[in-house]
Design a protein around this motif. Structure first.
Motif, mmCIF file in Angstrom:
data_model
loop_
_atom_site.group_PDB
_atom_site.id
_atom_site.type_symbol
_atom_site.label_atom_id
_atom_site.label_comp_id
_atom_site.label_asym_id
_atom_site.label_seq_id
_atom_site.Cartn_x
_atom_site.Cartn_y
_atom_site.Cartn_z
ATOM 1 N N VAL A 423 0.419 -0.760 0.077
ATOM 2 C CA VAL A 423 -0.276 0.478 0.346
ATOM 3 C C VAL A 423 1.006 1.091 -0.058
ATOM 4 O O VAL A 423 0.524 2.196 -0.543
ATOM 5 N N SER A 424 2.004 1.360 0.691
ATOM 6 C CA SER A 424 3.007 2.618 0.876
ATOM 7 C C SER A 424 3.223 2.691 -0.959
ATOM 8 O O SER A 424 3.039 3.681 -0.846
ATOM 9 N N PHE A 425 3.547 1.849 -1.145
ATOM 10 C CA PHE A 425 4.686 2.492 -2.427
ATOM 11 C C PHE A 425 2.824 1.991 -3.743
ATOM 12 O O PHE A 425 3.709 3.343 -4.650
ATOM 13 N N LEU A 426 2.600 1.213 -3.310
ATOM 14 C CA LEU A 426 1.366 2.139 -4.388
ATOM 15 C C LEU A 426 1.317 3.881 -4.243
ATOM 16 O O LEU A 426 0.495 4.425 -4.873
ATOM 17 N N LEU A 427 0.315 3.985 -2.547
ATOM 18 C CA LEU A 427 0.490 5.668 -2.536
ATOM 19 C C LEU A 427 1.260 6.379 -2.767
ATOM 20 O O LEU A 427 1.470 7.823 -3.441
ATOM 21 N N VAL A 428 3.344 6.072 -3.716
ATOM 22 C CA VAL A 428 3.393 6.584 -4.309
ATOM 23 C C VAL A 428 3.718 6.918 -5.593
ATOM 24 O O VAL A 428 3.384 7.718 -6.292
ATOM 25 N N LEU A 429 3.034 5.732 -6.381
ATOM 26 C CA LEU A 429 3.334 5.696 -6.787
ATOM 27 C C LEU A 429 1.486 6.191 -8.090
ATOM 28 O O LEU A 429 2.377 6.484 -8.959
ATOM 29 N N ALA A 430 0.834 5.681 -7.696
ATOM 30 C CA ALA A 430 -0.209 6.110 -8.189
ATOM 31 C C ALA A 430 -0.129 7.655 -8.386
ATOM 32 O O ALA A 430 -0.917 7.762 -9.841
ATOM 33 N N PRO A 431 -0.377 8.430 -8.117
ATOM 34 C CA PRO A 431 -0.630 9.885 -8.111
ATOM 35 C C PRO A 431 0.657 9.734 -9.299
ATOM 36 O O PRO A 431 0.280 11.449 -10.416
ATOM 37 N N ILE A 432 1.739 9.516 -9.416
ATOM 38 C CA ILE A 432 3.081 10.041 -10.179
ATOM 39 C C ILE A 432 2.523 9.035 -11.843
ATOM 40 O O ILE A 432 2.397 9.770 -12.271
ATOM 41 N N ILE A 433 1.935 8.715 -11.516
ATOM 42 C CA ILE A 433 2.202 7.534 -12.915
ATOM 43 C C ILE A 433 0.109 8.120 -13.494
ATOM 44 O O ILE A 433 0.427 8.444 -15.345
ATOM 45 N N SER A 434 -1.471 8.689 -12.773
ATOM 46 C CA SER A 434 -1.882 8.428 -13.753
ATOM 47 C C SER A 434 -2.339 10.258 -13.085
ATOM 48 O O SER A 434 -2.831 10.581 -14.876
#
Length: 490
Positions: A423-434
Motif C-alpha cells: 500500500v505504501s508504494f502504491l500510494l507513492v506511485l499512483a499519483p505519479i502514474i495517473s
C-alpha cells in the motif's frame, strides 16, 4: 557566555557533573510524557490539526459522503497496521529515532542518512508549517465571517505561532510540557463537543445528507491516492512512540498496547467527527467552508460558537508544540552516527533543551509557509514520508530473513508488513502514474541530492569541509551555550 566559562563547562570534572545533571533533567522531562500513558501520547499526538482541515480535501477528491467516510476508516486501518509493524521494530531494536535505526540496521547508512536528510529539511519542518497554517486559518476565521481570511493574515499568524512555540521549547522543557498538557486537554474538549453534538443531531433525525451517499462519486486511482494522503495526514503521529523507545517504560508491553488501543480510538473519533460535520453540512457546503469546524460551530452552537475556533486553535497549537517538543530525537540519534551537522545535536547547558535543533526547525518551517498552501504542502509531505514508511516496513520483512538471531518480543504475521509495504508504494506511485506533476520529480531529486552531502561530509570527510564546519560549530556553540549530546548520553 565568555570563553572562560565555556572552557569551564567543557572541563572534564564539570562536564561529567553537568552531563549527569542534563541527563537527569532530560529524562525527567521525558518522564512527563511517558509516565502519563502511551495511549494518551498517541491520541494527543495524532489528534491535532488534521481532522479540522483534511475533511474538506478528502471529500474534494472522492466527491461524496460514502467514499469519504470509507477513506477515513481505511486510513485508520492502515495506520494501525503500520503501527503494529513499527511495534515489532521498536521492541526488536530498542533505539530512539523512529525509522532511522531500523533503516540503518537493515539497509546500512545511506538509506538511513537519506531519511534523516529528508526529515530534517522536508517532512518535519513541513509538518510544523502545515499545523501552524491551520492554526492561522482557524484563528482568523471568526474575524472574516462569510468570506475567506486573506492569505497574508493566515501566514503571519502561522509564523507568529512558529516563533512562540520555538521560543517556549528552546527556553524550557518543563514549560513546553505544561503547555502541552493544557493544550491536549483543550483538544479533547472540542473533539468531545463536536462528537456529542453530532450524535444529538442524528438522534433528532438529521440524516438527509447521508442519503444516496455513494451516488455521483468521482473515484480514480489518483483521486483515491490524494484522498488517502489527506486522510493519513490526520493520522500522522502513529509512529511517534518509536522516536522515544529508549525512554519508554516497559516498551515490550506498553508500545503494542498503546497502538492497539490508541489508534482505533482515534479512528472512531475521526469517523464520528466527520459524521457530525455531515449532519449539518451538505457536501457542497463543506467544500465551500474555509474552516469546517467553525462552520459547524456557527450552525450548532450559536451563540457560543466562538468556543470552536478558540479550542481548535488550542488543538493545533498543541499538535505543533508536541511536534517541536520531540523534534530533537531524530537529530540526536543521527548525530551519534556522524550523519548530522554537529551543532544541531547539541543541547543547552542552562536550559537543558535541544535548542539548536528546535531553532533550525522553526526557521525552515517559516520558509515553508511563505509560498505554499496547506493542501499542496500535505501532498508533498505525504509523498515524501510514505516513501520512507514503505522502506521501513520493507526493512522489517528483510530482517526476518537476514537478522533471524535478533530477539523479537513482538512478532506480527508476515502478511501485515507485506500489505503495508504494498500500500505504501502504491500510494507513492499512483499519483505519479495517473496524474504526473513535476513537483513529485523535484521531491525525489531533492531526496537523492542528499547523497552529495553524504559523500562529501560523511563518507570521505574532506578536510576543507571540516575546516569550514569546525569554526562555525564553535562560534554557534558559544553563542547558543550548548554542548554535544554525546557527552550527556554516556
Amino acid at each position: 557566555m565568555d570563553e572562560d566559562n565555556v572552557r569551564k563547562r567543557k572541563g572534564k570534572d564539570t562536564r561529567e557533573e553537568d552531563g549527569q545533571s542534563v541527563q537527569s533533567n532530560e529524562s525527567q522531562a521525558m518522564n512527563l510524557q511517558k509516565q502519563a500513558n502511551g495511549i494518551c501520547m498517541i491520541v494527543g499526538t495524532i489528534i491535532g490539526s488534521g481532522i479540522f482541515i483534511s475533511p474538506k480535501s478528502v471529500l474534494a477528491n472522492v466527491g461524496t459522503v460514502g467514499p469519504c467516510l470509507t477513506i477515513w476508516a481505511a486510513c485508520g486501518v492502515l495506520a494501525t497496521l503500520g503501527a503494529l509493524c513499527f511495534a515489532e521494530l521498536g521492541t526488536m531494536i530498542t533505539k530512539s529515532g523512529g525509522e532511522y535505526p531500523y533503516l540503518m540496521e537493515a539497509f546500512g547508512p545511506i538509506p538511513a542518512y537519506l531519511f534523516s536528510w529528508t526529515s530534517l529539511l522536508v517532512t518535519k519542518p513541513s509538518s510544523f508549517a502545515i499545523i501552524c497554517l491551520s492554526f492561522g486559518e482557524y484563528a482568523s476565521a471568526p474575524f472574516y465571517p462569510g468570506c475567506d481570511p486573506p492569505q497574508v493574515v493566515i501566514k503571519c499568524l502561522a509564523a507568529a505561532a512558529i516563533v512562540v512555540i520555538t521560543i517556549v521549547n528552546s527556553l524550557s522543557v518543563k514549560l513546553g510540557s505544561y503547555l502541552q498538557n493544557f493544550l491536549t486537554a483543550a483538544k479533547m474538549i472540542i473533539v468531545t463537543v463536536i462528537i456529542v453534538s453530532g450524535i444529538v443531531l442524528l438522534a433528532q433525525g438529521k440524516t438527509d445528507n447521508f442519503k444516496d451517499s455513494f451516488k455521483d462519486s468521482t473515484i480514480s486511482i489518483s483521486s483515491i491516492s490524494l484522498a488517502f494522503y489527506n486522510g493519513l495526514w490526520a493520522y500522522d503521529g502513529w509512529n511517534q512512540l518509536n522516536y522515544i523507545t529508549e525512554e519508554l517504560k516497559n516498551p515490550y508491553r506498553n508500545l503494542p498496547l498503546s497502538i492497539i488501543i490508541g489508534i482505533p480510538l482515534v479512528t472512531v473519533c475521526y469517523i464520528l467527527m466527520n459524521i457530525s460535520y455531515f449532519t449539518v453540512m451538505t457536501s457542497t457546503e463543506l467544500l465551500q467552508s474555509q474552516a469546517v469546524a467553525v462552520t459547524f460551530g456557527d450552525r450548532v452552537l450559536y451563540p457560543a460558537s466562538w468556543i470552536v475556533p478558540l479550542f481548535v486553535a488550542f488543538s493545533t497549537m498543541g499538535s505543533a508544540n508536541g511536534t517541536c517538543f520531540t523534534a530533537g530525537r531524530l537529530v540526536y540519534v543521527a548525530g551519534r552516527e556522524g550523519h548530522m551537522l554537529k551543532v544541531l545535536s547539541y543541547i543547552s547547558v542552562k536550559r537543558l533543551t535541544p535548542a539548536p535543533a528546535i531553532i533550525f526547525y522553526g526557521v525552515i518551517a517559516i520558509i515553508y509557509i511563505i509560498p505554499a498552501d496547506i493542501e499542496t504542502l500535505i501532498n508533498y509531505f505525504s509523498f515524501a514520508v510514505w516513501i520512507f514508511y514503505g522502506l521501513t516496513v520493507l526493512a522489517l520483512i528483510v530482517m526476518r530473513f537476514t537478522r533471524r538471531e535478533i530477539k523479537r518480543p513482538i512478532r506480527i504475521p508476515i502478511v501485515i508488513p507485506v500489505i503495508v509495504t504494498f500500500v505504501s508504494f502504491l500510494l507513492v506511485l499512483a499519483p505519479i502514474i495517473s496524474a504526473p506533476e513535476w513537483a513529485y520529480l523535484y521531491c525525489v531529486v531533492f531526496i537523492l541530492s542528499g547523497l552529495i552531502f553524504y559523500v562529501l561530509f560523511v563518507h570521505f570527510k574532506f578536510h576543507w569541509a571540516q575546516k569550514i564546519s569546525k569554526p562555525v560549530t564553535m562560534h554557534l556553540q558559544m553563542l547558543l551555550e550548548v554542548v554535544p549530546a554525546e557527552e550527556v548520553t554516556e
